[in-house]
Write an enzyme that holds these catalytic residues in place. Sequence first.
Site, mmCIF file in Angstrom:
data_model
loop_
_atom_site.group_PDB
_atom_site.id
_atom_site.type_symbol
_atom_site.label_atom_id
_atom_site.label_comp_id
_atom_site.label_asym_id
_atom_site.label_seq_id
_atom_site.Cartn_x
_atom_site.Cartn_y
_atom_site.Cartn_z
ATOM 1 N N LYS A 188 -4.804 -7.262 1.011
ATOM 2 C CA LYS A 188 -4.997 -6.334 2.131
ATOM 3 C C LYS A 188 -6.282 -6.669 2.903
ATOM 4 O O LYS A 188 -7.097 -7.466 2.436
ATOM 5 C CB LYS A 188 -4.984 -4.897 1.617
ATOM 6 C CG LYS A 188 -3.645 -4.512 0.960
ATOM 7 C CD LYS A 188 -2.483 -4.465 1.962
ATOM 8 C CE LYS A 188 -1.101 -4.582 1.355
ATOM 9 N NZ LYS A 188 -0.657 -3.521 0.515
HETATM 10 C C1 LIG Z 1 0.491 -2.768 -0.188
HETATM 11 C C2 LIG Z 1 1.267 -1.649 0.359
HETATM 12 C C3 LIG Z 1 1.426 -0.423 -0.322
HETATM 13 C C4 LIG Z 1 0.986 -0.205 -1.740
HETATM 14 O O1 LIG Z 1 -0.311 -0.522 -1.997
HETATM 15 P P1 LIG Z 1 -0.694 -1.084 -3.477
HETATM 16 O O2 LIG Z 1 -2.182 -1.091 -3.429
HETATM 17 O O3 LIG Z 1 -0.068 -2.419 -3.582
HETATM 18 O O4 LIG Z 1 -0.141 -0.110 -4.464
HETATM 19 C C5 LIG Z 1 2.071 0.610 0.317
HETATM 20 N N1 LIG Z 1 2.586 0.455 1.545
HETATM 21 C C6 LIG Z 1 2.498 -0.698 2.224
HETATM 22 C C7 LIG Z 1 3.079 -0.775 3.602
HETATM 23 C C8 LIG Z 1 1.851 -1.802 1.641
HETATM 24 O O5 LIG Z 1 1.791 -2.955 2.310
#
Ligand SMILES: *Cc1c(COP(=O)(O)O)cnc(C)c1O
Length: 385
Positions: A188
């Site tokens: 992210k």
């Molecule tokens: C990455 C992601 C999540 C979940 O986040 P995690 O930290 O992986 O649990 C939820 N929604 C979207 C759109 C994502 O890209």
Amino acid sequence: MTTPSRFDAARNASPYLYGTELEAVGRVLTDGQYGHTAVTEQFEQEAARFLGVPDAVATASGTAALHCALLAAGIGPGHEVIVPSMTFCATIQAILACGAAPRFIEVNPDTLCIEPAAVLEALTPATRAVLPVLFGGRAVDLGAAHDTLNERGIAVIEDAAHAFGSYSGSVRVGNTGDLTCFSFGPVKNLTCGQGGMVIPRNAEDAATLRGLRMLGVVASQAQRQASTTYRVEGFGLRYQLSSINAAIGLVQLPKFKTTEVTRQELWRAYRAALHGAKGITLVDVDVDRTVPHLCVVRVEGREEVFQRMIASGIAVGVHYPPNHLQPVFAPWRRDLPVTEQIGREILSLPFHQYMTEDDVRHVTSALKDAVEGTAAVTRALPADR
Ligand SMILES: *Cc1c(COP(=O)(O)O)cnc(C)c1O
């Protein structure tokens, strides 16, 4: 410390390290306190200050953030949550974790985000929340529909997993939703290795969220240590952010301006390189107001283009296969022709901070070849028969 190679075409996404993360984690490991500690709280405070919000509640993941936010908004069995099918499966699993039902809606093919009209059309007496996904980092403004929803007691819970640092109007995302959820997963915009965060609406939400992410135990660590007992005041799960992960976030956060500019420059390079390319549509963003998370294009003959790119050693991906077509979500399946068409056309190009403009040229010229090759094959087909 060693960092990953500058550009590895075999990576569609990559965490970016600023160099002192290992040292920061080392300090926590040596210190010996690995749970929710003062380090976690410092990360919460610095993230809140960065975003310009009064408070922030850190969680173990973005999925945990979504689960906690939905529970804090009172979502449970018998309730419906309006959500785009075009998202990561985590968004939908968080709804199921509450015992609620996803009500899948279409997205705008130009933005891959939901539109107010589609939300209002999908309302039923069971609707208790709307969960916009800030696809690729793009802010979602529901406009007047937001007020309509709030008047009916329907919460707007943003899945801003892609959108840390992006702007919604003149303020950072996190200031305008009822509850906003971030992810600090490996790839992210800002990473803690693994982690997440909820931005609460008010002090009451914040207290509820802090209970939910800490097994329902609300006393501070100091209070617990000074007492022979502790109170479990409500439902809660083991969802806190470990100090080990928070330490990584505390290194990344002060560098975020670099993250922001680097990702925006990369985006501009892609946009310039794809300008006028035949048969390739970039899902564009307002790059001055967005910290881009993904670079998604739409192409015809995606399956073949995908295979050609993989064969040339370039790690393309698909964000995302539509959720309403997934086996586990079959009970909530609806007809979503726009999303299904998008699902057949989207392709995510490598997008991470180790890439240079040369890498972008390499990827985009391979893409143009792959698309042209596919078109040539398609044209040749009638004669072959
Ligand atoms: C990455 C992601 C999540 C979940 O986040 P995690 O930290 O992986 O649990 C939820 N929604 C979207 C759109 C994502 O890209």
